[in-house]
Design an enzyme around this catalytic site. Structure first.
Site, mmCIF file in Angstrom:
data_model
loop_
_atom_site.group_PDB
_atom_site.id
_atom_site.type_symbol
_atom_site.label_atom_id
_atom_site.label_comp_id
_atom_site.label_asym_id
_atom_site.label_seq_id
_atom_site.Cartn_x
_atom_site.Cartn_y
_atom_site.Cartn_z
ATOM 1 N N ARG A 145 0.829 -1.215 0.000
ATOM 2 C CA ARG A 145 0.000 0.000 0.000
ATOM 3 C C ARG A 145 0.857 1.255 0.000
ATOM 4 O O ARG A 145 0.462 2.267 -0.582
ATOM 5 C CB ARG A 145 -0.933 -0.013 1.205
ATOM 6 C CG ARG A 145 -2.046 -1.011 0.994
ATOM 7 C CD ARG A 145 -2.980 -1.071 2.152
ATOM 8 N NE ARG A 145 -4.147 -1.852 1.782
ATOM 9 C CZ ARG A 145 -5.033 -2.319 2.645
ATOM 10 N NH1 ARG A 145 -4.896 -2.079 3.936
ATOM 11 N NH2 ARG A 145 -6.063 -3.014 2.234
ATOM 12 N N LYS A 178 -21.564 -15.212 0.596
ATOM 13 C CA LYS A 178 -22.958 -14.875 0.906
ATOM 14 C C LYS A 178 -23.658 -14.049 -0.159
ATOM 15 O O LYS A 178 -23.106 -13.066 -0.649
ATOM 16 C CB LYS A 178 -22.995 -14.056 2.196
ATOM 17 C CG LYS A 178 -22.619 -14.835 3.429
ATOM 18 C CD LYS A 178 -22.773 -13.902 4.594
ATOM 19 C CE LYS A 178 -22.292 -14.491 5.888
ATOM 20 N NZ LYS A 178 -22.128 -13.432 6.879
ATOM 21 N N GLY A 225 -9.740 -8.130 -2.409
ATOM 22 C CA GLY A 225 -9.923 -9.218 -1.453
ATOM 23 C C GLY A 225 -9.537 -10.572 -2.004
ATOM 24 O O GLY A 225 -8.456 -10.752 -2.547
ATOM 25 N N GLY A 276 -14.165 -3.371 -0.004
ATOM 26 C CA GLY A 276 -15.462 -2.789 0.344
ATOM 27 C C GLY A 276 -15.861 -1.676 -0.605
ATOM 28 O O GLY A 276 -17.006 -1.602 -1.068
#
Ligand code: AMP
Length: 389
Positions: free
Chosen positions: A38, A198, A346, A369
């Site tokens: 990062r 999910k 992710g 996210g």
């Protein structure tokens, strides 16, 4: 992009506040950085500002200190690492606001890293007074922290109201460019592949992308909630019972755009190396842990003609070989597709790395996210706050 970019700013003699994402993994009580990816990702914006005559103030959060000073979440190790990467000194501030910090502000060519903005609860509260105090440190503001752009915090959004210009850094620019392309005007045919655990995490993404894409391929555990909704046997596979009705609605909305697996790798145990078989109907007492080869073939047929592919979420329990095979196969199909390929952060990013094909992907998002919210059609506060072009 419709927002100002760092390249639109006249930085000569200006003090620029760059919100970076230095939320790096740490070990050894917060003293050792275990991955500097990062920090490296922010170098283009920092170097650009320095090369164009600016003094640079850097801000970031690290971990979740919940508004308390926590030495284990200090950004000091990042200042040391950044100094090595830039080949010039980086001063470390004892705080992110206040008179002591204001006395340390950088001259052109100098870099000051502020201490963790989340040591103040006002950061996550997006407190206007705190935002003003941050804005006092600079002439212009640049947001290069895409991974935090879905948060309306003081350093990611609030500060923009108190500066003359708020622009996107290189990293932010690239993220917004590709995510806008795939959600608004993708080259066609455009195919999305969604996986992961999910349905409930990705309802908005499924709904929004179903409107945009020509085909929506579903793998991973969430496929079994859809299969249950269609009345197909799912054995002991992971099914979200309370989302079966919703899955039925989504199936009706998406029509034949939505493509489900046609075979499965099933096992009785949820562990690496568990004895397994490939089936077209999931037997009682077994759980499906990966898509099977016929599904990989079917997905490959859909992807072969695609000009644009968006991927988010693994096709199976890819952390536990051999149940990584479907996910790795999809990563390789993307790499060889010749299409514009955009991968959400992710787990899919990890899978791309495991398959060794990172360099063949057009854009790998740095924000899990944030990219999910973007694909779900939401406006990100950190992007909305930037000055229009
Ligand atoms: P997500 O964070 O929603 O992208 O989900 C990623 C997780 O989904 C990974 O940890 C996978 O192991 C898990 N997953 C994918 N496919 C399956 C499956 N068939 N059964 C159980 N978990 C799965």
């Amino acid at each position: 992009m419709a927002k100002l970019s760092i390249k639109d700013l006249d930085l000569q003699g200006q003090r620029v506040f760059i919100r970076v994402d230095f939320n790096v993994p740490l070990a050894n009580g917060g003293k050792e950085i275990t991955s500097d990816t990062r920090i490296r990702a922010s170098l283009p914006a920092i170097r650009y500002a320095l090369d164009h005559g600016a003094g640079v103030v850097l801000a970031s959060h690290l971990g979740r200190p919940d508004g308390e000073v926590n030495p284990e979440m200090s950004l000091a190790p990042c200042a040391a690492r950044l100094a090595e990467l830039l080949g010039r000194p980086v001063k470390m501030a004892p705080d992110c606001v206040g008179s002591e910090v204001e006395a340390m502000l950088p001259a052109p060519g100098e870099v000051l890293l502020l201490e963790n903005v989340r040591f103040h609860s006002e950061e996550e509260d997006n407190d206007p007074e705190f935002s003003k105090q941050l804005a006092r440190l600079c002439d212009v503001y640049v947001n290069d922290a895409f991974g935090s752009a879905h948060r309306a915090h003081a350093s990611t959004a609030g500060i923009a109201a108190h500066v003359s210009k708020a622009a996107a850094g290189q990293l932010m620019d690239k993220e917004v460019e590709y995510l806008t392309l795939v959600t608004q005007d993708p080259p066609r045919p455009c195919v999305a592949i969604l996986g992961g655990s999910k349905v409930s995490d990705k309802i908005e993404v499924i709904r929004n992308m179903a409107k945009v894409v020509d085909k929506l391929l579903i793998g991973g555990a969430m496929a079994y909630t859809f299969m249950r909704a269609k009345g197909e046997p799912t054995g002991n596979s992971k099914v979200e019972e309370d989302k079966v009705e919703l899955a039925r609605e989504l199936l009706a909305e998406a029509g034949d755009k939505l493509v489900l697996p046609v075979d499965h790798v099933v096992a009785k145990e949820f562990k690496a190396g568990a004895s397994n078989e490939t089936v077209t109907t999931i037997p009682e007492g077994t759980m499906a842990l990966d898509i099977g080869p016929a599904t990989v073939g079917k997905f490959a047929d859909e992807l072969r003609s695609a000009k644009c592919i968006i991927w988010n979420g693994p096709m199976g329990v890819f952390e536990k070989p051999p149940f990584d095979a479907g996910t790795v196969a999809v990563a390789k199909i993307l790499a060889d597709s010749g299409a514009v390929t955009v991968v959400g952060g992710g787990d899919s990013e990890k899978a791309i790395k495991v398959a060794g094909v990172s360099s063949k992907i057009t854009h790998i998002s740095t924000g899990g996210g944030a990219s999910l919210e973007f694909l779900g059609g939401r406006v990100l506060p950190g992007v909305a706050a930037l000055t229009d072009k």
